[in-house]
Design a protein around this motif. Structure first.
Motif, PDB file in Angstrom:
ATOM      1  N   THR A   2     -36.318 -60.388  15.032  1.00 45.69           N
ATOM      2  CA  THR A   2     -36.498 -61.841  15.486  1.00 45.69           C
ATOM      3  C   THR A   2     -35.813 -62.687  14.873  1.00 45.69           C
ATOM      4  O   THR A   2     -35.655 -62.510  13.411  1.00 45.69           O
ATOM      5  CB  THR A   2     -37.995 -62.065  15.574  1.00 45.69           C
ATOM      6  N   ALA A   4     -33.930 -67.002  13.781  1.00 40.65           N
ATOM      7  CA  ALA A   4     -34.088 -68.277  14.118  1.00 40.65           C
ATOM      8  C   ALA A   4     -33.130 -68.804  13.146  1.00 40.65           C
ATOM      9  O   ALA A   4     -32.423 -68.151  12.263  1.00 40.65           O
ATOM     10  CB  ALA A   4     -35.586 -68.841  13.648  1.00 40.65           C
ATOM     11  N   PHE A  41     -42.339 -69.658  11.854  1.00 46.24           N
ATOM     12  CA  PHE A  41     -41.491 -68.347  12.131  1.00 46.24           C
ATOM     13  C   PHE A  41     -41.754 -67.232  11.028  1.00 46.24           C
ATOM     14  O   PHE A  41     -41.822 -66.064  11.379  1.00 46.24           O
ATOM     15  CB  PHE A  41     -40.200 -69.019  11.896  1.00 46.24           C
ATOM     16  N   TYR A 287     -29.999 -68.707  22.679  1.00 47.09           N
ATOM     17  CA  TYR A 287     -30.916 -69.346  21.833  1.00 47.09           C
ATOM     18  C   TYR A 287     -31.126 -70.768  22.383  1.00 47.09           C
ATOM     19  O   TYR A 287     -30.368 -71.363  23.250  1.00 47.09           O
ATOM     20  CB  TYR A 287     -30.225 -69.516  20.192  1.00 47.09           C
ATOM     21  N   THR A 308     -33.248 -77.166  14.099  1.00 46.65           N
ATOM     22  CA  THR A 308     -33.775 -75.993  14.132  1.00 46.65           C
ATOM     23  C   THR A 308     -33.478 -75.143  15.377  1.00 46.65           C
ATOM     24  O   THR A 308     -33.276 -76.008  16.441  1.00 46.65           O
ATOM     25  CB  THR A 308     -35.481 -76.000  14.115  1.00 46.65           C
ATOM     26  N   SER A 310     -34.183 -71.553  17.964  1.00 45.78           N
ATOM     27  CA  SER A 310     -34.669 -70.279  18.000  1.00 45.78           C
ATOM     28  C   SER A 310     -34.281 -69.531  19.088  1.00 45.78           C
ATOM     29  O   SER A 310     -33.708 -69.816  20.355  1.00 45.78           O
ATOM     30  CB  SER A 310     -36.463 -70.456  18.078  1.00 45.78           C
TER      31      SER A 310
END
Ligand SMILES: O=C(O)/C=C/c1cccc(O)c1O
Ligand SMILES: [Fe+2]
Length: 314
Positions: A2, A4, A41, A287, A308, A310
């Motif tokens: 995963t 970010a 996160f 994303y 930011t 993700s």
């Protein structure tokens, strides 16, 4: 895996030459949002793309980028000094993965990093040794500078290599956006300065203090509008943030060093860290940018941004 991404401007003038309280409050809000994002996160690994300001990399060997398998912070501008928590085996695996993907990465088994790497770790994690981190230096000041397309390629290769790890990986870019602080230049430098830029002779405490005071004075002059530095360029900065938000990262491939210098200042190349971080995230899939903050802060000599992002659907 995963993933970010966070992009965060840095400035050694934070706390030393602050803007008006209402500006500071807006920045603190944005940073608190990024901190909450990172906490939620909960990364198991941070890949930190950062520049250097002639504290770790010098002209005797000046790579366009370099991955650390171990790193130590020098403690400039009262930033934290000491070892970072670099997971050496993982760093070597990522480096091999990047080379396997055709990007000519250099590695350092003893990288020296400065406030450009330390500040985001202090701000987001409370210190340099709180989270496993792989520092990836990206040259943002020392000419000659390579094309932006290679920074994208580096980011993509790191993203693809990290995708093979069973980890929650945060790609963190530190620097920019438009700014033009008084960083020394080799071309035309007096012999003593040139020798320091080439050899990396550590400054005496007095020399370091004088250099840091010169940057603080420049921040005061910049804020007073009395300077020869290239102004912060909010239009340029927001165009970059649009590209990052839209995921149209190849738009930067046409940018030239000369244009970036003229439009956004000689340290605008620190945005290469953001391009690498978002390219790494993009290499793991689509994303979305979840938050975006921008403010021109001449007191800090920074087009200051926090963003930011993700993985889509995460
Ligand atoms: O002189 C240095 O080491 C750095 C100065 C500086 C000033 C403002 C913004 C930045 O990103 C800097 O690195
Ligand atoms: Fe910087």
């Amino acid at each position: 895996m995963t993933a970010a991404a966070v992009g965060l401007s840095h400035s050694p003038l934070i706390g030393k030459n602050d803007p008006a309280p209402e500006v500071l409050a807006r920045v603190e809000d944005a940073v608190a949002g990024a901190k909450a994002f990172v906490e939620a996160f909960d990364p198991g690994l941070v890949v930190l793309f950062h520049p250097d300001h002639y504290n770790g990399f010098f002209y005797k060997e000046m790579p366009p980028f370099c991955l650390a398998t171990a790193a130590n912070a020098v403690g400039d501008f009262e930033s934290q000094a000491g070892p970072l928590s670099v997971p050496t085996d993982l760093a070597n695996r990522v480096a091999q993965g990047v080379l396997d993907r055709g990007v000519d990465l250099t590695v350092s088994a003893r990288m020296t990093v400065d406030h450009g790497a330390v500040q985001p770790l202090e701000v987001l994690f409370g210190g340099i040794d709180r989270v496993p981190v792989i520092p990836v230096y990206i040259n943002g000041v020392a000419t000659p500078l390579g094309p932006m397309s290679r920074i994208r390629a580096l980011g993509e290769a790191i993203g693809a290599a990290c995708a093979k790890l069973d980890k929650r990986v945060l790609f963190l870019g530190s620097g920019g956006l438009s700014h033009d602080p008084p960083v020394p230049v080799l071309e035309g430098a007096p012999p003593r300065v040139a020798e320091a830029l080439i050899e990396g002779i550590p400054p005496t405490p007095e020399q370091r203090a004088r250099g840091e005071q010169r940057v603080i004075d420049a921040g005061k002059a910049y804020a007073a509008g009395d300077t020869t530095m290239i102004p912060i360029n909010p239009t340029w900065d927001n165009a970059l943030l649009d590209i990052l938000a839209n995921g149209t990262l190849s738009d930067v491939d046409g940018w030239t060093v000369e244009q970036m210098n003229a439009e956004a200042g000689h340290s605008s190349h620190e945005v290469r860290t953001w391009i690498a971080a978002f390219s790494a995230l993009a290499a793991t899939g689509a994303y979305t940018m979840d938050s975006r903050f921008y403010e021109a802060i001449p007191e800090w000599i920074a087009g200051f941004a926090v963003a930011t992002a993700s993985q889509a659907g995460a």
